[in-house]
Design an enzyme around this catalytic site. Structure first.
Site, PDB file in Angstrom:
ATOM      1  CG  MET A 170      73.893 100.659  57.698  1.00 15.97           C
ATOM      2  SD  MET A 170      72.457 100.379  58.456  1.00 15.97           S
ATOM      3  CE  MET A 170      72.894  98.836  59.426  1.00 15.97           C
ATOM      4  CG  MET A 195      73.136 101.615  62.507  1.00 14.47           C
ATOM      5  SD  MET A 195      71.368 102.199  62.618  1.00 14.47           S
ATOM      6  CE  MET A 195      70.261 100.611  62.042  1.00 14.47           C
ATOM      7  CG  ASP A 250      71.195  95.901  61.428  1.00 19.04           C
ATOM      8  OD1 ASP A 250      71.376  96.018  60.008  1.00 19.04           O
ATOM      9  OD2 ASP A 250      70.068  95.683  61.699  1.00 19.04           O
ATOM     10  CB  SER A 295      67.973  92.530  61.741  1.00 19.29           C
ATOM     11  OG  SER A 295      68.177  94.033  62.516  1.00 19.29           O
ATOM     12  CG  MET A 340      70.309  99.153  52.554  1.00 17.35           C
ATOM     13  SD  MET A 340      70.136  97.918  53.766  1.00 17.35           S
ATOM     14  CE  MET A 340      68.883  98.617  54.732  1.00 17.35           C
ATOM     15  CG  HIS A 355      71.401  91.210  59.336  1.00 17.22           C
ATOM     16  ND1 HIS A 355      71.956  91.351  58.282  1.00 17.22           N
ATOM     17  CD2 HIS A 355      70.945  92.812  59.683  1.00 17.22           C
ATOM     18  CE1 HIS A 355      72.029  92.709  57.783  1.00 17.22           C
ATOM     19  NE2 HIS A 355      71.366  93.476  58.593  1.00 17.22           N
ATOM     20  CG  HIS A 395      73.926  96.098  57.125  1.00 18.03           C
ATOM     21  ND1 HIS A 395      72.575  96.511  57.230  1.00 18.03           N
ATOM     22  CD2 HIS A 395      74.448  97.016  56.287  1.00 18.03           C
ATOM     23  CE1 HIS A 395      72.287  97.474  56.457  1.00 18.03           C
ATOM     24  NE2 HIS A 395      73.487  97.699  55.905  1.00 18.03           N
ATOM     25  CG  ASP A 404      68.618  94.958  55.970  1.00 18.58           C
ATOM     26  OD1 ASP A 404      67.427  94.864  56.570  1.00 18.58           O
ATOM     27  OD2 ASP A 404      69.698  95.060  56.503  1.00 18.58           O
TER      28      ASP A 404
HETATM   29  C1  DX5 Z   1      67.733  99.178  58.778  1.00 18.06           C
HETATM   30  C2  DX5 Z   1      68.619  97.686  58.974  1.00 18.06           C
HETATM   31  C3  DX5 Z   1      67.759  96.396  59.082  1.00 18.06           C
HETATM   32  C4  DX5 Z   1      66.430  96.569  60.087  1.00 18.06           C
HETATM   33  C5  DX5 Z   1      65.434  95.661  59.423  1.00 18.06           C
HETATM   34  O1  DX5 Z   1      68.937  99.955  58.603  1.00 18.06           O
HETATM   35  O2  DX5 Z   1      69.708  97.489  58.159  1.00 18.06           O
HETATM   36  O3  DX5 Z   1      68.466  95.341  59.278  1.00 18.06           O
HETATM   37  O4  DX5 Z   1      66.904  96.066  61.141  1.00 18.06           O
HETATM   38  O5  DX5 Z   1      64.490  95.827  60.171  1.00 18.06           O
HETATM   39  P1  DX5 Z   1      63.107  95.270  59.859  1.00 18.06           P
HETATM   40  O6  DX5 Z   1      63.128  94.044  59.271  1.00 18.06           O
HETATM   41  O7  DX5 Z   1      62.083  95.658  60.987  1.00 18.06           O
HETATM   42  O8  DX5 Z   1      62.609  96.560  58.522  1.00 18.06           O
HETATM   43 ZN    ZN Z   2      70.702  95.357  58.280  1.00 14.85          ZN
END
Ligand code: DX5
Ligand code: ZN
Length: 214
Positions: free
Chosen positions: A66, A35, A33, A6, A135, A31, A64, A173
């Site tokens: 969110m 948001m 993220d 990620s 998750m 990956h 991903h 994840d």
């Molecule tokens: C959280 C993200 C993850 C996050 C994982 O909302 O979806 O992808 O970056 O980070 P670690 O591996 O540090 O938990």
């Molecule tokens: Zn993620």
């Protein structure tokens, strides 16, 4: 086990360098993220930055979402040709329609489940999915602690997948590292996302990626 670092835990001042490092270090997917500050209490990157990532990445993108208003974000990111786009089931009223829209773009559709959402919530969607993202932390931030009940959930999801669509992969994840990778493998995970474990690893990125390939 396939590995999807990620980039949320990358050094954003040196993003191109870090994306190259994970790709050369042997990852399988990158990956990303996304948001929006509404679905989760954090705000990350949009298509301008992700297109810069796509230019240097030599591995496929795994986006991903969110966010609220998934359809808007799917349309925004589809031109970047990621391999996967996943959206949260908790935030979608018409998942079959959105899955079809993602597939029409030539992108593999995936659905994400928050830690409290039972796998049965997507029982009647599994036939149409290429991947389910479970998750193992509440979404929003890197570096959180792995929620162990997800191990039981992987097993239940695996049973449903065997019944409805054996080709569908399970990705996990949040809070993934050397300590829980074996248990995740045994439970039935196919892909793991890891951020802080990979980018913060004292032994370096290639070691960190290799250590998760169980
Ligand atoms: C959280 C993200 C993850 C996050 C994982 O909302 O979806 O992808 O970056 O980070 P670690 O591996 O540090 O938990
Ligand atoms: Zn993620």
């Amino acid at each position: 086990m396939l590995i999807a670092p990620s980039i949320l835990s990358a050094d954003f001042g040196n993003l191109a360098r870090d994306v190259q490092a994970i790709c050369e270090g042997g990852c399988d997917l990158v990956h990303v993220d996304v948001m929006d500050g509404h679905f989760v209490p954090n705000l990350t990157i949009g298509p301008v930055v992700v297109s810069a990532v796509a230019k240097v990445a030599t591995k496929p993108l795994d986006i991903h979402l969110m966010v609220q208003n998934n359809t808007f974000f799917v349309e925004l990111f589809a031109p970047l040709k990621p391999h996967y786009i996943s959206f949260h089931i908790e935030e979608e009223k018409h998942p079959h329609r959105l899955i079809q829209k993602i597939r029409d773009y030539g992108i593999a559709p995936a659905i994400t489940l928050n830690p409290h959402t039972p796998p049965e919530a997507i029982e009647f969607l599994l036939e149409d999915l290429d991947m389910v993202l479970l998750m193992s932390v509440n979404p929003g931030f890197g570096g959180q602690t792995f929620i162990p009940s997800v191990l039981e959930k992987i097993k239940r999801l695996k049973n449903l997948i065997t019944q409805y669509n054996p080709n569908c992969l399970i990705e996990v994840d949040g809070g993934v590292g050397e300590k829980n990778i074996q248990a995740l493998k045994e439970a039935g995970a196919d892909i793991v996302v890891a951020g802080s474990y990979i980018f913060g690893n004292e032994k370096g990125i290639p070691y960190a990626i290799e250590s998760l390939k169980v």
